[in-house]
Design a protein around this motif. Structure first.
Motif, mmCIF file in Angstrom:
data_model
loop_
_atom_site.group_PDB
_atom_site.id
_atom_site.type_symbol
_atom_site.label_atom_id
_atom_site.label_comp_id
_atom_site.label_asym_id
_atom_site.label_seq_id
_atom_site.Cartn_x
_atom_site.Cartn_y
_atom_site.Cartn_z
ATOM 1 N N GLU A 351 -21.711 -0.167 23.169
ATOM 2 C CA GLU A 351 -22.116 1.010 22.405
ATOM 3 C C GLU A 351 -22.394 2.195 23.325
ATOM 4 O O GLU A 351 -21.999 3.331 23.049
ATOM 5 N N GLN A 352 -23.068 1.921 24.437
ATOM 6 C CA GLN A 352 -23.437 2.995 25.365
ATOM 7 C C GLN A 352 -22.217 3.634 26.015
ATOM 8 O O GLN A 352 -22.111 4.864 26.088
ATOM 9 N N TYR A 353 -21.292 2.816 26.478
ATOM 10 C CA TYR A 353 -20.193 3.338 27.291
ATOM 11 C C TYR A 353 -18.964 3.744 26.484
ATOM 12 O O TYR A 353 -18.018 4.305 27.051
ATOM 13 N N THR A 354 -18.943 3.457 25.195
ATOM 14 C CA THR A 354 -17.806 3.918 24.395
ATOM 15 C C THR A 354 -18.176 5.040 23.429
ATOM 16 O O THR A 354 -17.307 5.568 22.742
ATOM 17 N N ALA A 355 -19.459 5.386 23.398
ATOM 18 C CA ALA A 355 -19.902 6.431 22.464
ATOM 19 C C ALA A 355 -19.223 7.768 22.729
ATOM 20 O O ALA A 355 -19.026 8.557 21.794
ATOM 21 N N GLU A 356 -18.840 8.018 23.973
ATOM 22 C CA GLU A 356 -18.219 9.308 24.282
ATOM 23 C C GLU A 356 -16.734 9.362 23.930
ATOM 24 O O GLU A 356 -16.126 10.436 23.954
ATOM 25 N N VAL A 357 -16.139 8.220 23.591
ATOM 26 C CA VAL A 357 -14.713 8.241 23.248
ATOM 27 C C VAL A 357 -14.442 7.855 21.797
ATOM 28 O O VAL A 357 -13.397 8.223 21.248
ATOM 29 N N PHE A 358 -15.360 7.112 21.156
ATOM 30 C CA PHE A 358 -15.148 6.681 19.774
ATOM 31 C C PHE A 358 -16.081 7.431 18.825
ATOM 32 O O PHE A 358 -17.257 7.637 19.135
ATOM 33 N N GLN A 359 -15.560 7.767 17.656
ATOM 34 C CA GLN A 359 -16.424 8.304 16.614
ATOM 35 C C GLN A 359 -17.436 7.252 16.168
ATOM 36 O O GLN A 359 -18.602 7.554 15.937
ATOM 37 N N ASP A 360 -16.966 6.021 16.029
ATOM 38 C CA ASP A 360 -17.821 4.891 15.649
ATOM 39 C C ASP A 360 -17.328 3.674 16.418
ATOM 40 O O ASP A 360 -16.298 3.089 16.077
ATOM 41 N N PRO A 361 -18.040 3.266 17.494
ATOM 42 C CA PRO A 361 -17.564 2.140 18.297
ATOM 43 C C PRO A 361 -17.342 0.858 17.501
ATOM 44 O O PRO A 361 -16.402 0.104 17.775
ATOM 45 N N SER A 383 -5.990 8.279 16.959
ATOM 46 C CA SER A 383 -6.104 9.368 15.990
ATOM 47 C C SER A 383 -7.131 9.046 14.919
ATOM 48 O O SER A 383 -7.773 9.958 14.363
ATOM 49 N N ARG A 384 -7.331 7.762 14.649
ATOM 50 C CA ARG A 384 -8.318 7.353 13.644
ATOM 51 C C ARG A 384 -9.705 7.157 14.236
ATOM 52 O O ARG A 384 -10.707 7.401 13.569
ATOM 53 N N HIS A 385 -9.771 6.702 15.486
ATOM 54 C CA HIS A 385 -11.071 6.323 16.043
ATOM 55 C C HIS A 385 -11.553 7.201 17.200
ATOM 56 O O HIS A 385 -12.743 7.146 17.547
ATOM 57 N N GLY A 386 -10.674 7.949 17.807
ATOM 58 C CA GLY A 386 -11.104 8.776 18.930
ATOM 59 C C GLY A 386 -11.993 9.926 18.483
ATOM 60 O O GLY A 386 -11.902 10.406 17.352
ATOM 61 N N LYS A 387 -12.856 10.371 19.400
ATOM 62 C CA LYS A 387 -13.677 11.541 19.109
ATOM 63 C C LYS A 387 -12.772 12.720 18.780
ATOM 64 O O LYS A 387 -11.849 13.036 19.534
ATOM 65 N N SER A 388 -13.030 13.331 17.621
ATOM 66 C CA SER A 388 -12.216 14.454 17.126
ATOM 67 C C SER A 388 -10.751 14.059 16.985
ATOM 68 O O SER A 388 -9.863 14.906 17.053
ATOM 69 N N GLY A 389 -10.489 12.744 16.803
ATOM 70 C CA GLY A 389 -9.118 12.269 16.642
ATOM 71 C C GLY A 389 -8.288 12.346 17.904
ATOM 72 O O GLY A 389 -7.058 12.251 17.829
ATOM 73 N N GLN A 390 -8.960 12.470 19.058
ATOM 74 C CA GLN A 390 -8.251 12.651 20.325
ATOM 75 C C GLN A 390 -8.260 11.377 21.156
ATOM 76 O O GLN A 390 -9.229 10.608 21.157
#
Length: 493
Positions: A351-361, A383-390
């Motif tokens: 949760e800690q280390y993926t929060a910056e890349v996933f909208q919802d880990p 596109s579905r899970h990345g922050k801002s779809g990125q």
């Protein structure tokens, strides 16, 4: 052979009016692969085969597929078994998949059920892990069979109301339970409704306990299919229903490996019973979803929760231990605590280390199986899970993939057979510890955090009552891995 069974006119109508027989086979093998090499080690006791997957395929999966038995029975094929068969025996795998398609073509519904992915005892899982196990099982089924699953087999038929409600949330409409999982006496010749939250419900089929147990453990019962049908099946019909022409279903549920592996030649018994023995006594061979169309459940039932089919003590067999297995079973609670604490630490890191890349880990974890198996493209996943779809930059993506893979192996470490048997010093607990070590390795590579030391401390009190080997001894006895893949082993341990 499939066409022969499906075109058999003797299956069209019961002489007795409304008597149906359903045979459910739970076909499953736990993962045996070394999680670092992805190869199954040589298993000498499976000789002349190189491992038990090969042995059971030759004795059970192949003959039942070739004889067309899968087309007439209700069955579930565990995801870990399906994945292995697809690679190593694709023709057998395809015959099993095609059986469900043939059933749909004839009856409009399938006869295959999904399975919670890692054969985890769901009442002992966290709510989050229940969601993942069920979603992974449903996604695996949809990918393999080409349609959504309406039924799901739960490991050891272990249930609580939360897991049934999660099933209902994801569109599952029925499952199979043992009759002693009902809180009050039930008539196992008909399905029941379990009321759940927010107007949801689940249909449950209770298998016939004496027949299912007898088929599993009494070889004399399955030596002659004509005698079995004429004596055991007819003897288990409810006479009042028979006299009134009411429909009734006899459901026999067993491990699928019974038919040819645990009991040699029982694939032939099954084939003859389906084609000749049961129809000759007036039974229509039927599957569960088809029976729901013929005779939907009307009565409600309360369940004993948590409960399972092979433990008289709720789910104690897989948690703290109980008298269902011989010997001293305190190792079970120690090992479960060690695995659970490792999972808790791993979840925090994930949760800690993926929060910056996933909208919802956790939503990303629930969809990871499709990405891992190539059922979904990386572009679609991000596109579905990345922050801002990125999609993140390469280093962050690589770290996220390692942490997702660690979550994957954390789930594997809770496979039910880890705790099913009587002793710690067996292949099943050793494999669970191997999967946990793989998760430790992946998190070490991803974020340079050592989870090995605490895990070993937690494992130390677990001890075999037969050999006195500890959980740490089992860990140390695992195959060596390349330097750098694991934290340094603590001195003096």
């Amino acid at each position: 052979m499939i066409e022969k069974i499906l075109s058999n006119e003797s299956l069209s109508r019961s002489k007795l009016g409304e008597s149906y027989l359903c045979l459910h086979g739970h076909f499953y093998q736990p993962p045996r692969e070394n999680p670092f090499t992805h190869e199954i080690p040589l298993e000498a006791s499976a000789s002349p085969f190189v491992n038990f997957n090969e042995k059971i395929t030759a004795e059970c999966y192949r003959p039942n597929a070739e004889e067309g038995n899968f087309a007439a029975i209700s069955y579930d094929m565990g995801p870990t078994l399906a994945a292995w068969l697809e690679i190593h025996h694709p023709e057998v795998y395809q015959q099993i998949i095609d059986a469900d398609r043939q059933h749909i073509a004839r009856y409009g519904v399938g006869n295959a059920m999904a399975q919670a992915y890692n054969h985890t005892i769901l009442p002992l899982a966290t709510t989050r892990d229940k969601h993942t196990q069920i979603l992974w099982g449903l996604r695996d089924f949809q990918q393999r069979y080409g349609h959504e699953a309406h039924g799901m087999w739960l490991a050891e038929t272990a249930i609580d109301l939360e897991c049934l409600d999660i099933l209902a949330q994801y569109g599952v409409t029925y499952t199979v339970l043992a009759p002693w999982q009902a809180a009050t006496p039930v008539d196992p010749t008909e399905p029941y409704i379990v009321r759940l939250k927010n107007g949801r419900s689940m249909t449950v089929f209770f298998y016939n306990g004496p027949l299912s147990g007898g088929v599993s453990f009494d070889s004399s019962m399955t030596s002659n299919a004509d005698v079995f049908a004429g004596s055991y099946l007819t003897g288990n019909l409810v006479r009042e229903k028979l006299d009134n022409g009411e429909p009734q279903l006899i459901l026999i549920a067993t491990d699928g490996e019974l038919y040819g592996h645990h009991k040699p030649w029982r694939d032939k018994f099954l084939s003859y019973l389906i084609q000749h023995g049961a129809p000759a006594e007036g039974f229509e061979v039927c599957t569960l979803e088809r029976y729901m169309q013929i005779q939907p459940a009307t009565k409600e039932v309360q369940l004993r929760t948590p409960s399972a089919w092979s433990c008289e003590h709720g789910v104690a067999r897989w948690s703290g231990g109980c008298t269902c297995t011989e010997g001293e079973s305190s190792w079970k609670s120690v090992l479960r605590r060690a695995l659970s604490r490792l999972a808790e630490r791993g979840d925090l890191l994930f949760e800690q280390y993926t929060a910056e890349v996933f909208q919802d880990p956790w939503a990303a974890r629930n969809d990871y199986l499709a990405l891992r198996n190539g059922w979904e493209s990386e572009e679609s996943f991000w596109s579905r899970h990345g922050k801002s779809g990125q999609r993140p930059e390469q280093q962050l993506e690589y770290r996220a993939r390692l942490l997702l893979e660690a979550q994957y192996y954390q789930q594997y470490s809770f496979t039910s057979c880890t705790f099913f048997f009587e002793d710690l010093d067996r292949i099943e607990p050793r494999n669970a510890i191997a999967f946990a070590r793989r998760a430790i390795s992946l998190m070490w590579q991803a974020v340079d955090v050592d989870l090995q030391y605490d895990f070993l401390q937690d494992l130390l009190p677990a001890r075999s009552w037969r050999t006195q080997q500890s959980g740490v001894d089992l860990y140390k006895g695992l195959p060596e891995v390349d330097a750098g893949l694991l934290p340094p082993f603590p001195l003096g341990m």
